[in-house]
Design an enzyme around this catalytic site. Sequence first.
Site, mmCIF file in Angstrom:
data_model
loop_
_atom_site.group_PDB
_atom_site.id
_atom_site.type_symbol
_atom_site.label_atom_id
_atom_site.label_comp_id
_atom_site.label_asym_id
_atom_site.label_seq_id
_atom_site.Cartn_x
_atom_site.Cartn_y
_atom_site.Cartn_z
ATOM 1 N N CYS A 1 36.271 7.569 2.418
ATOM 2 C CA CYS A 1 36.943 8.817 2.085
ATOM 3 C C CYS A 1 38.350 8.766 2.690
ATOM 4 C CB CYS A 1 36.156 10.001 2.657
ATOM 5 S SG CYS A 1 36.899 11.563 2.200
ATOM 6 N N HIS B 1 40.969 11.071 2.431
ATOM 7 C CA HIS B 1 41.430 12.279 3.129
ATOM 8 C C HIS B 1 40.627 12.433 4.416
ATOM 9 C CE1 HIS B 1 37.908 14.808 2.057
ATOM 10 N NE2 HIS B 1 38.334 15.528 3.082
ATOM 11 N N CYS C 1 43.041 12.909 -3.207
ATOM 12 C CA CYS C 1 41.905 11.989 -3.103
ATOM 13 C C CYS C 1 42.383 10.561 -2.771
ATOM 14 C CB CYS C 1 41.076 11.981 -4.392
ATOM 15 S SG CYS C 1 39.502 11.107 -4.179
#
Length: 313
Positions: free
Chosen positions: A89, A91, A239
């Site tokens: 991920c 972020h 994203c």
Amino acid sequence: MRSRIQVIDSHTAGEPTRVIVSGGPDLGSGDSSHKLEIFRRDYDRFRSATVNEPRGSEVLVGALLVEPADKSCVTGVIFFNNVGFLWMCGHGAMGVIATLAHLGRITPGDHRIETPVGVIGATLHQGGQISVANVPSYRHAKGVLVDVPGFGVVPGDVAWGGNWFFLVENHGLELKASNVEELTDFAWRVRVALNAQGIRGSHNGDIDHVELFGPPTQPGACSKNFVLCPGKAFDRSPCGTGTSAKMACLAADGKLLENEPWVQESIIGSTFTARYRAQDGRIVPILTGSAHVNAESVLLLNEEDPFCWGIPR
Ligand code: PYC
């Protein structure tokens, strides 16, 4: 049973991350990939308790800090959401770095983080910005046709950016925040159709993120996106893994050169600035953004609470 879970919340370009600082399960030894398997097998209700309602919401991404097997890393991490686990991920990695800085565990400079899909680099800049050197990313398939009931045949690319994405340029929808219900409905139908038609990433990877593109609205941005995550929440940030997948497609088409900046705007107008390095036929995306710590809390897990483990979906 009563447990106390210490968490620190932040947001990166509008998208929240909840870092579990202490009180998480003991996942034994091994690397983050092995620990993810144990977490997935034995601690799913812990996942649900920490990010789902009534303590959280479908938008929250959780980040469980774990002891890294690779001692050059400042931490290992397992990312998760309202329905399951994320391999990586972008972020969230920025949220982890902001959180470690907030705790005084790191200072500006270069750091490494062990994720279930490999070690990533992270730089905390003097001014507070954060760069993440993501896992190698690549396009798996170009111009894949998926038949979406109610919409017809939709062409898109399949790419890996740390998660699997289906990237759609030609959808005929307007990418604006007031349109998220329509965008969600379309992207979800694409996701269901991909599944039903057996369209997968390499090694049978589940394509669980759908990313739509449109013209940017922010000065300096190259593109705007809408990313639908596996649990049907949309990413408020551009994203990190989705931007990586996008750059892999642009690089494969010869539309983005090594080190050339790519400014990706999110559906709420926030941005990441990204570049890539070429590596063995793949790209290493370097994503830069900012994360802000906005809460320090202790979650209380009391088994007498009927929704102790979250509200099931
Ligand atoms: O930034 O990579 C990302 C991400 C994935 C899901 C939500 N955010």
